[in-house]
Scaffold this motif. Structure first.
Motif, short mmCIF file in Angstrom:
data_model
loop_
_atom_site.label_atom_id
_atom_site.label_comp_id
_atom_site.label_asym_id
_atom_site.label_seq_id
_atom_site.Cartn_x
_atom_site.Cartn_y
_atom_site.Cartn_z
N UNK A 2 31.72 36.84 44.30
CA UNK A 2 32.34 36.56 43.01
C UNK A 2 32.84 37.87 42.41
N UNK A 3 34.15 37.96 42.19
CA UNK A 3 34.76 39.16 41.62
C UNK A 3 35.42 38.78 40.30
N UNK A 4 35.10 39.52 39.25
CA UNK A 4 35.67 39.24 37.93
C UNK A 4 36.48 40.42 37.43
N UNK A 5 37.52 40.11 36.68
CA UNK A 5 38.31 41.11 35.96
C UNK A 5 38.07 40.87 34.47
N UNK A 6 37.69 41.92 33.75
CA UNK A 6 37.40 41.77 32.32
C UNK A 6 38.70 41.49 31.56
N UNK A 7 38.68 40.41 30.80
CA UNK A 7 39.84 40.01 29.99
C UNK A 7 39.69 40.60 28.59
N UNK A 8 40.62 41.46 28.22
CA UNK A 8 40.65 42.00 26.86
C UNK A 8 42.09 42.39 26.55
N UNK A 23 43.98 41.29 49.34
CA UNK A 23 42.80 41.60 50.15
C UNK A 23 41.97 40.36 50.45
N UNK A 24 42.48 39.19 50.08
CA UNK A 24 41.78 37.95 50.37
C UNK A 24 40.72 37.56 49.36
N UNK A 25 40.75 38.21 48.19
CA UNK A 25 39.78 37.93 47.13
C UNK A 25 40.50 37.22 45.98
N UNK A 26 39.92 36.13 45.50
CA UNK A 26 40.47 35.43 44.35
C UNK A 26 39.58 35.71 43.14
N UNK A 27 40.00 36.63 42.27
CA UNK A 27 39.14 37.01 41.15
C UNK A 27 39.22 36.02 40.00
N UNK A 28 38.23 36.07 39.13
CA UNK A 28 38.23 35.32 37.88
C UNK A 28 38.53 36.31 36.76
N UNK A 29 39.50 35.99 35.91
CA UNK A 29 39.79 36.82 34.74
C UNK A 29 39.06 36.20 33.56
N UNK A 30 38.11 36.95 32.98
CA UNK A 30 37.22 36.32 32.00
C UNK A 30 36.71 37.33 30.96
N UNK A 32 33.92 36.10 29.35
CA UNK A 32 32.63 35.44 29.17
C UNK A 32 31.48 36.34 29.63
N UNK A 33 30.54 36.68 28.76
CA UNK A 33 29.40 37.50 29.18
C UNK A 33 28.66 36.93 30.38
N UNK A 34 28.51 35.61 30.43
CA UNK A 34 27.79 34.98 31.55
C UNK A 34 28.55 35.16 32.86
N UNK A 35 29.85 34.93 32.83
CA UNK A 35 30.67 35.06 34.04
C UNK A 35 30.62 36.51 34.54
N UNK A 36 30.80 37.45 33.64
CA UNK A 36 30.81 38.86 34.03
C UNK A 36 29.46 39.29 34.57
N UNK A 37 28.39 38.90 33.90
CA UNK A 37 27.04 39.31 34.31
C UNK A 37 26.65 38.73 35.66
N UNK A 38 27.18 37.54 35.98
CA UNK A 38 26.80 36.88 37.22
C UNK A 38 27.75 37.18 38.39
N UNK A 39 28.72 38.05 38.16
CA UNK A 39 29.66 38.41 39.23
C UNK A 39 29.04 39.46 40.15
N UNK A 40 29.51 39.48 41.39
CA UNK A 40 29.05 40.50 42.34
C UNK A 40 29.73 41.83 42.10
N UNK A 41 31.00 41.78 41.68
CA UNK A 41 31.77 42.98 41.37
C UNK A 41 32.58 42.70 40.10
N UNK A 43 35.81 44.34 37.65
CA UNK A 43 36.87 45.33 37.45
C UNK A 43 37.25 45.37 35.98
N UNK A 44 37.50 46.58 35.50
CA UNK A 44 37.78 46.83 34.08
C UNK A 44 39.09 47.64 34.00
N UNK A 45 40.22 46.97 34.27
CA UNK A 45 41.51 47.68 34.28
C UNK A 45 42.13 47.71 32.89
#
Length: 196
Positions: A2-8, A23-30, A32-41, A43-45
């Protein structure tokens, strides 16, 4: 994985999302504290202005979430600057992961244009983010503010003065350059991050 990108309220999230998809990864843009905390990686771009970005993070409780993440985090561009303790841009206290102050470039002559924009050389590479990347590789920068070289640097660049092109402390990694716009070098850095 699970890969998340911080939405701000900072731009450029889409290009990071596209790079990950290549790279074959489908990230979640979120945001949500829960989604971010439970991600494996995570990203904060971002591309934007430090004080308004911090205001958004604080209003949405993301400032507390980010500093408490324990999985690998990769911050990009303004993400790196927001992980430092203070920014001269808007004279704002930032997240404080890296005990360093982000400063504005002060050109020494008229040929040194601000923002620093375009391809530049990475030197003094160290750490797992740069596995397989040769000294002197090029990366793509767009910024008017910089983190000085400090104990946290894992790559250096020189424009006006030497500055930190990348930082690392524990699970927090950060690049001032745009990995998603840095060609094969940037893609290799993303691969290295995903394999941490």
């Amino acid at each position: 994985m699970k890969v998340s990108i911080i939405k701000y309220n900072a731009g450029n999230v889409y290009s990071v999302e596209c790079a990950l998809r290549r790279l074959g990864v489908t990230p979640v843009v979120s945001d949500s504290p829960d989604v971010l905390s439970q991600s494996d990686k995570v990203l904060f771009p971002g591309v934007g202005e430090a004080s308004s970005a911090m205001k958004y993070l604080q209003e949405h409780g993301l400032d507390r979430v980010i500093v408490n993440l324990t999985q690998p985090v990769l911050a990009i561009c303004i993400g790196l600057q927001l992980l430092c303790k203070h920014s001269e841009e808007g004279d704002v206290d930032t997240l404080g992961i890296f005990d360093t102050v982000v400063r504005r470039f002060v050109p020494e002559d008229t040929e040194q244009k601000i923002p620093h924009m375009g391809w530049n050389v990475l030197t003094r590479l160290k750490g797992p983010l740069f596995t397989g990347i040769p000294e002197g590789s090029y990366a793509y920068f767009v910024h008017s503010y910089y983190a000085p070289v400090s104990e946290f640097f894992v790559a250096e660049c020189n424009y006006v003065i030497p500055f930190s092109a990348a930082l690392n402390k524990g699970n927090f990694y950060a690049t001032q350059f745009h990995v998603e716009k840095s060609g094969t070098v940037g893609m290799r850095i993303l691969e290295n991050f995903l394999s941490l």
